[in-house]
Design an enzyme around this catalytic site. Structure first.
Site, PDB file in Angstrom:
ATOM      1  N   ASN A  14       0.837  -1.216   0.000  1.00 60.40           N
ATOM      2  CA  ASN A  14       0.000   0.000   0.000  1.00 60.40           C
ATOM      3  C   ASN A  14       0.865   1.256   0.000  1.00 60.40           C
ATOM      4  O   ASN A  14       0.539   2.239  -0.671  1.00 60.40           O
ATOM      5  CB  ASN A  14      -0.931   0.000   1.221  1.00 60.40           C
ATOM      6  N   LEU A  86      -0.071   1.251  18.138  1.00 53.10           N
ATOM      7  CA  LEU A  86      -1.051   2.268  18.516  1.00 53.10           C
ATOM      8  C   LEU A  86      -0.419   3.651  18.391  1.00 53.10           C
ATOM      9  O   LEU A  86       0.716   3.863  18.835  1.00 53.10           O
ATOM     10  CB  LEU A  86      -1.494   2.030  19.963  1.00 53.10           C
ATOM     11  N   ILE A  87      -1.147   4.579  17.789  1.00 49.56           N
ATOM     12  CA  ILE A  87      -0.672   5.964  17.727  1.00 49.56           C
ATOM     13  C   ILE A  87      -1.035   6.635  19.058  1.00 49.56           C
ATOM     14  O   ILE A  87      -2.214   6.711  19.412  1.00 49.56           O
ATOM     15  CB  ILE A  87      -1.338   6.717  16.544  1.00 49.56           C
ATOM     16  N   ASN A 101      -5.989   5.737   8.493  1.00 47.89           N
ATOM     17  CA  ASN A 101      -5.578   4.329   8.555  1.00 47.89           C
ATOM     18  C   ASN A 101      -6.428   3.509   7.588  1.00 47.89           C
ATOM     19  O   ASN A 101      -7.550   3.889   7.248  1.00 47.89           O
ATOM     20  CB  ASN A 101      -5.770   3.795   9.979  1.00 47.89           C
ATOM     21  N   HIS A 103      -7.843  -0.528   7.307  1.00 50.01           N
ATOM     22  CA  HIS A 103      -7.973  -1.779   8.050  1.00 50.01           C
ATOM     23  C   HIS A 103      -8.575  -2.833   7.120  1.00 50.01           C
ATOM     24  O   HIS A 103      -9.550  -2.537   6.406  1.00 50.01           O
ATOM     25  CB  HIS A 103      -8.864  -1.561   9.273  1.00 50.01           C
ATOM     26  N   ASP A 144      -8.482   1.457  15.733  1.00 51.06           N
ATOM     27  CA  ASP A 144      -9.529   1.183  14.737  1.00 51.06           C
ATOM     28  C   ASP A 144     -10.877   1.820  15.053  1.00 51.06           C
ATOM     29  O   ASP A 144     -11.912   1.320  14.627  1.00 51.06           O
ATOM     30  CB  ASP A 144      -9.721  -0.334  14.572  1.00 51.06           C
ATOM     31  N   GLU A 173      -7.737  -2.620  -1.450  1.00 49.16           N
ATOM     32  CA  GLU A 173      -6.968  -1.543  -0.804  1.00 49.16           C
ATOM     33  C   GLU A 173      -6.224  -0.713  -1.836  1.00 49.16           C
ATOM     34  O   GLU A 173      -6.285   0.519  -1.837  1.00 49.16           O
ATOM     35  CB  GLU A 173      -5.989  -2.151   0.207  1.00 49.16           C
TER      36      GLU A 173
HETATM   37  C1  GAR Z   1      -2.976  -4.287   4.767  1.00 50.72           C
HETATM   38  O1  GAR Z   1      -3.888  -5.289   4.417  1.00 50.72           O
HETATM   39  C2  GAR Z   1      -3.571  -3.355   5.808  1.00 50.72           C
HETATM   40  O2  GAR Z   1      -4.959  -3.184   5.674  1.00 50.72           O
HETATM   41  C3  GAR Z   1      -3.263  -4.096   7.075  1.00 50.72           C
HETATM   42  O3  GAR Z   1      -1.961  -4.580   6.888  1.00 50.72           O
HETATM   43  C4  GAR Z   1      -1.783  -4.892   5.504  1.00 50.72           C
HETATM   44  C5  GAR Z   1      -0.470  -4.299   5.051  1.00 50.72           C
HETATM   45  O4  GAR Z   1      -0.151  -4.725   3.753  1.00 50.72           O
HETATM   46  N1  GAR Z   1      -3.375  -3.218   8.217  1.00 50.72           N
HETATM   47  C6  GAR Z   1      -3.785  -3.647   9.408  1.00 50.72           C
HETATM   48  O5  GAR Z   1      -4.051  -4.820   9.647  1.00 50.72           O
HETATM   49  C7  GAR Z   1      -3.896  -2.550  10.472  1.00 50.72           C
HETATM   50  N2  GAR Z   1      -4.615  -3.028  11.615  1.00 50.72           N
HETATM   51  P1  GAR Z   1       1.022  -4.023   2.933  1.00 50.72           P
HETATM   52  O6  GAR Z   1       2.251  -3.965   3.836  1.00 50.72           O
HETATM   53  O7  GAR Z   1       1.243  -4.927   1.767  1.00 50.72           O
HETATM   54  O8  GAR Z   1       0.557  -2.644   2.532  1.00 50.72           O
END
Ligand code: GAR
Length: 190
Positions: A14, A86-87, A101, A103, A144, A173
């Site tokens: 991402n 956590l921020i 963020n 999720h 979240d 995403e």
């Molecule tokens: C993503 O799916 C994001 O939504 C999740 O981590 C992944 C990171 O993927 N975030 C969480 O779970 C936050 N609680 P990436 O490193 O390939 O972008």
């Protein structure tokens, strides 16, 4: 020019999408990739993309030195992309409505401490859910729970594994996160 810092803890797909998307923008740029895990894939991606990376520890995050660094670098918007910590409240207050963020589930379900990455998809499948999706939201001082900007749903099939579901969620995403960040930037103004 709006200056974006992306914070990530993992692979960084991402984060990469965000960097590439805003390279084509006249109004915003990802100027920093922050990471709390020195061996995370996002650090390699930052190098390959030519974006400065900033490694920090959990205690630096909690002490306030990370937010001070971002303020010193004149960061306007903080975008979390697979960031697992956590921020802290003082960080949230330093960037009011300026932290976003993503999720990988339909909050408020499957959120909270410990619910990240594959743990989320394992829980969704174990519960026999027929649908999952993504939630893009403002960040407050609790995991979240900030105001939602967008939710997008997808099917969960009986034959899905956490891996196959993660792949479908990642596609959602990548297709949605940069544009939602762009709409927040448009609301901030020049
Ligand atoms: C993503 O799916 C994001 O939504 C999740 O981590 C992944 C990171 O993927 N975030 C969480 O779970 C936050 N609680 P990436 O490193 O390939 O972008």
């Amino acid at each position: 020019m709006i200056r974006i810092a992306v914070l990530a803890s993992g692979s960084g797909t991402n984060a990469q999408r965000l960097v590439e998307y805003f390279r084509g923008s006249d109004t915003a740029r990802v100027v920093l990739l922050g990471c709390d895990q020195p061996r995370a894939g996002v650090v390699q991606r930052a190098w390959a993309l030519g974006v400065p990376s900033y490694l920090f520890s959990g205690s630096e995050l909690r002490s306030g030195s990370v937010q001070r660094e971002l303020l010193a670098q004149r960061i306007d918007l903080v975008v979390l992309a697979g960031f697992m910590r956590l921020i802290p409240a003082h960080f949230v207050q330093a960037f009011p409505r300026r932290i976003i963020n993503i999720h990988p589930a339909l909050l408020p379900k499957y959120g909270g401490k410990g619910m990240f990455g594959h743990h989320v998809h394992e829980a969704v499948i174990a519960a026999g859910e027929k649908e999952s999706g993504i939630t893009i939201h403002y960040v407050n001082e609790r995991y979240d729970e900030g105001e939602h900007l967008l939710q997008v749903k997808c099917r969960v099939f009986p034959e899905d594994t956490p891996y196959s579901l993660a792949t479908r969620i990642h596609e959602l995403e990548h297709a949605n996160y940069p544009a939602v960040v762009g709409s927040v930037i448009a609301a901030i103004g020049p």
